[in-house]
Scaffold this active site. Structure first.
Site, PDB file in Angstrom:
ATOM      1  N   LYS A  96       0.960  -0.988  -0.337  1.00 52.03           N
ATOM      2  CA  LYS A  96      -0.081   0.148  -0.054  1.00 52.03           C
ATOM      3  C   LYS A  96       0.854   1.458   0.090  1.00 52.03           C
ATOM      4  CE  LYS A  96      -3.648   2.414   2.494  1.00 52.03           C
ATOM      5  NZ  LYS A  96      -4.539   2.168   3.827  1.00 52.03           N
ATOM      6  N   SER A 171      -9.389   2.393   2.673  1.00 51.21           N
ATOM      7  CA  SER A 171      -8.722   3.004   1.611  1.00 51.21           C
ATOM      8  C   SER A 171      -7.333   2.416   0.984  1.00 51.21           C
ATOM      9  CB  SER A 171      -7.796   4.051   2.522  1.00 51.21           C
ATOM     10  OG  SER A 171      -6.852   3.597   3.523  1.00 51.21           O
ATOM     11  N   SER A 195      -9.927   0.173   6.941  1.00 51.29           N
ATOM     12  CA  SER A 195      -9.335   0.344   5.387  1.00 51.29           C
ATOM     13  C   SER A 195      -8.564  -1.003   4.784  1.00 51.29           C
ATOM     14  CB  SER A 195      -8.250   1.631   5.314  1.00 51.29           C
ATOM     15  OG  SER A 195      -9.073   2.647   5.629  1.00 51.29           O
TER      16      SER A 195
END
Length: 499
Positions: A96, A171, A195
């Site tokens: 990420k 996210s 997330s």
């Protein structure tokens, strides 16, 4: 980053801001008294910085062309090979883009961070490489990770691979897509309000938010220290357990990890044990939200019946305070992220940690580019400043105190049950919102009612697919006792085998 003595004009302006009255003579005196502090700060600035070691050579990187980035899941692609052997040998891993990889650009989904390149690897990256994995790229994420949708990234929306007209969740949007499409075997995700679990839900994969502090957050851009979590995203439960095993344990930097080493388990040990005798509580308050899709609720209730058929003891349990969880998250999330991620240039103060000072220096320029920020970031920043100016940290403190009561309520239920069951998100993958800011914000936060409370209370929670609703994945979430991830994997593996 040399510090200079403030001018008398600057001191006078500071006095006005702080409502301090000083005469002209006083200003001169205070200016003189500050010289010693200026010298001390500059001495500190000259001290060579100590940072975590970086291992494994790395070559170049590139921005992927459209044909290799079909759903806009990737920010950059790279190839960093870890150990020649290890438990994750042959695994391609997506990272990420709020997680630092030395020499590889990182923008955390934000235009204000574009051009930043970390000089360290996050601990979790080092651990994956030492386990034999290969880092194959940085996955797009939402603007400063402040969205449960996948529409706020400065690089453009991340699309759901099952239906590109729908959102991938956020996210950790790109991480979920990279796993769901088979472009990597596992991915790192971050979770402050859901997330990891929300994109896992929307994309039909497995996502684990571990117990707070089990996995070190060192080298990852924080949002708020009391809710920062990082964990694995995979296609299967067994892979998730194996990846968590590689990630868990203290690293000597992260102050979140007070009890981590004492609590590391063999997360693969119970995968084939079935659910006979496990006590599973259906959390009543996890169903029937205003935004719930009744078909999703029904699908998750069917999962509960399946677990009972497999031998688990399944019954209803009520934790009324669960309905307050996302409300409590608001002051913690808003005031915390404003103080830490924005005013505090990504880290804030008052904790022992590894401070990525190069990131802090680069990120400070957000103040000159605030107009570029996503609607979610602007809203939370504006409200955070408003509350700070009028009430300081009062509501943050009240919320943190109340979290202890919420944690105790879940803990009480978990004395009767081994885990709690509910929908991960109240709905399946949602459509992209309209371009106006009101729609953008609604599309970012409407799905976190069940996920966000457990970031506050630090209980481990796993999201896994449990069938389709109108052609889109539904997801069930299992929540366990602190540091009891192995038991969650036990139930999840049995359920996965039965579906």
């Amino acid at each position: 980053m040399a510090l200079t003595l403030p001018t008398l004009v600057e001191l006078d302006e500071i006095c006005d801001k702080l409502r301090i009255s000083l005469s002209s003579e006083d200003l001169i005196a205070y200016q003189g008294m500050m010289q010693g502090y200026v010298d001390a700060y500059n001495t500190v600035d000259a001290i060579p910085g100590k940072k975590p070691e970086t291992y494994y050579p790395r070559g170049g990187w590139h921005r992927p062309a459209a044909e290799e980035n079909k759903f806009n899941e990737w920010y950059v692609r790279c190839a960093i090979d870890g150990e020649a052997d290890g438990p994750l040998k042959g695994w391609d891993i997506a990272v990420k883009d709020n997680v630092m990889v030395a020499g590889i650009p990182m923008m955390n989904g934000a235009s204000t961070m574009e051009g930043y390149t970390p000089n360290v690897d996050a601990t979790v990256v080092t651990r994956l490489l030492k386990s034999g994995a290969r880092v194959v790229g940085k996955a797009n994420c939402e603007y400063f990770c402040l969205s449960g949708g996948s529409h706020t990234c400065a690089n453009g929306p991340v699309r759901n691979p099952i239906n590109p007209e729908r959102m991938a969740g956020g996210s950790s949007s790109g991480s979920a897509v990279a796993v769901a499409t088979g472009e990597c075997r596992g991915a790192l995700g971050g979770d402050q309000g859901g997330s990891i679990r929300m994109p896992a839900s929307f994309c039909g994969i497995v996502g684990m938010k571990p117990t707070f502090g089990l996995v070190p957050y060192t080298g990852i851009m924080p949002i708020e220290i009391t809710v920062d979590h990082v964990g694995p995203m995979t296609r299967t439960v067994a892979d998730n357990a194996k990846m968590l095993k590689a990630l868990a344990g203290k690293d000597g930097f992260d102050p979140r990890q007070v009890y981590a080493d004492e609590q590391v388990q063999d997360y693969e040990a119970l995968l084939d044990k079935g659910v006979a005798g496990l006590r599973i509580g259906i959390l009543q308050e996890g169903f029937g939200w205003a935004e719930s899709d009744p078909k999703v609720d029904a699908r998750v209730m069917a999962v509960a019946r399946k677990l009972a058929e497999l031998g688990a003891e399944v019954s209803q349990v009520s934790v009324p305070l669960h309905k307050l969880g996302s409300t409590l998250w608001a002051p913690v999330g808003i005031q915390g992220l404003y103080a830490t991620m924005l005013v505090g240039d990504g880290y804030g103060i008052s904790r022992e940690d590894y401070y990525a000072t190069d990131l802090m220096k680069f990120h400070a320029r957000w103040r000159d580019q605030a107009d570029e920020m996503s609607a979610t970031t602007k809203l939370l920043m504006l409200f955070g400043e408003y509350v700070n100016a009028r009430h300081g940290s009062y509501h943050y403190g009240k919320a943190i105190n109340a979290v202890k009561t919420l944690r105790a309520a879940y803990d009480e239920a978990l004395t009767q049950f081994d885990m709690l069951l509910m929908p991960t998100t109240p709905m399946t993958a949602t459509e992209f919102p309209a371009d106006d800011d009101v729609s953008q914000v609604k599309g970012a936060f409407e799905m976190l009612a069940n996920t966000s409370p457990f970031d506050l209370t630090h209980h481990p929670a796993i999201a896994m697919p449990c069938g389709d609703v109108d052609g889109l994945p539904a997801s069930v979430m299992l929540v366990g006792r602190h540091f009891d991830e192995a038991r969650l994997y036990q139930a999840a593996a049995a359920l996965e085998a039965s579906l």
